[in-house]
Design a protein around this motif. Sequence first.
Motif, short mmCIF file in Angstrom:
data_model
loop_
_atom_site.label_atom_id
_atom_site.label_comp_id
_atom_site.label_asym_id
_atom_site.label_seq_id
_atom_site.Cartn_x
_atom_site.Cartn_y
_atom_site.Cartn_z
N ARG A 358 0.83 -1.21 0.00
CA ARG A 358 0.00 0.00 0.00
C ARG A 358 0.87 1.26 0.00
N ALA A 359 1.97 1.24 0.74
CA ALA A 359 2.84 2.41 0.79
C ALA A 359 3.36 2.75 -0.60
N GLN A 360 3.75 1.72 -1.36
CA GLN A 360 4.24 1.97 -2.71
C GLN A 360 3.12 2.50 -3.62
N GLN A 361 1.93 1.89 -3.49
CA GLN A 361 0.78 2.37 -4.26
C GLN A 361 0.52 3.85 -3.99
N LEU A 362 0.51 4.22 -2.73
CA LEU A 362 0.16 5.58 -2.34
C LEU A 362 1.28 6.56 -2.70
N ASP A 363 2.51 6.13 -2.60
CA ASP A 363 3.62 6.99 -3.00
C ASP A 363 3.53 7.29 -4.49
N ASP A 364 3.28 6.26 -5.29
CA ASP A 364 3.12 6.47 -6.74
C ASP A 364 1.93 7.38 -7.02
#
Length: 470
Positions: A358-364
């Motif tokens: 989720r962190a990667q999704q939200l960062d992108d």
Amino acid sequence: MMVLTARRLAAELGSWRTAGPAYAALGDRIRLLTLDGRIPLGSRLPAERELAVQLAVSRTLVAAAYARLRSAGYVQSMRGSGSVVSMPGRGAPVHDDGGSGVVLDLSKAALPAAPQVGEAAARAAAELPAYLNGDGYDLLGLPRLRQALADRYTARGVPTEPGQLMVTLGAQHAISLLARTWLTRSDTVLVEAPSYPHAYEALRAAGRRLVPVSVGAGDGWDDDGLEQAFDRARPALAYVMPDFHNPTGAVMPPGQRERLMSAAARAGTVVVADETMAELRIEGDAEPPLAAFGPAVLIGSMGKTVWGGLRIGWIRAEREVIRRLVQSRYAQDLGTPILEQLIALEMLGDYDALLRFRAQQLDDGQRELGRLLAAQLPGWDVPRVSGGLCTWVNLGAPVSSELALAARDRGLLLGAGPRFGMGGVFERFLRLPFSYPAEDTRRAVGILAGAWASLDGSRSARDDFAPALV
């Protein structure tokens, strides 16, 4: 049928007058309140004469505004019921600048279901037969699930036992249950401004009045405001979101958390800390500091991390509080579904990996939204946040409601800034989620740019306008 009084509608309207015909401005403001959910569908509007007296305008003006709404399908005239709020037929195509008639809904800061949900549901269904000999009514929650949640709290610095947890039907259910259990009609509640609008609704329904304390995307919580609210209002309950606050994304510093809890203890206030966004960290290595809120009542949920369709939340509190909540819950519902609890337990098995995903999704998502807004709407101030699902954009002009209405006419649903406050404030702000697929975000920003260009620029040059966040 809900009957909307003239006084209440006037309060919701706020400063409705704009340049142009007054009847059109009044009609458009009522339409926006309907689209924004602040006037429930099926509500009966006040009689023309009553609203005219309340607004100090002519009855002819109100009649013309109602007629405008009626012709657009937002009001129906029903025999014996007067003017009733409705929505135009949903089958009609909606212009969205792309020509396809598809409506984009960015009014919810939410993520699509995590990829693991389907497999977790299958495994949970296979486990369900082991529970079928019981009665299925589960007010506290499965012991295994409460133990797993207790272990996560303990790992975050708040030692917790299963007996200190109740599993609920999501975070909103938890807020409502706490409000009904703790508040009387004579009680005051401390809230943040801006804040989660449905929390306002639940707390206002149970208590007497809400006392707001301002929160800003850059400067966080008003320290003096918090101290004064506790000392002067003596609230029975305080509702706060200290980690990745919705909608600003702010995180409360450790020292301020300690001061808040000390002030609450002096005032005899129960602090409810909503932690539904807390584990959606995008930047930084350390968990948000939770230890200072150990004495508080904590609310958590899987609605933001896993999927909104998995209605699993929880309350972490002292055992006596949990006992009171059990007694209160009987009157409202009889427990959380067993199958959904089993799915939640499966998801907790590899929860940290899910949070990294989720962190990667939200960062992108945040980077893409920031890039698009910088290119197409460079005058907007777009804060970068370290966690959560949204950013609290400063438009630079008090036109949030107008912009939301113009975007809706083009097929994009948004929550205008005033939706997150009380009394029509935050017209300078707009909540934008960055949790949607890149294609939807690109399309939404394109619609926003078109809606922004359609506004009457002469109305935005008001140097005397002061937003509530100061």
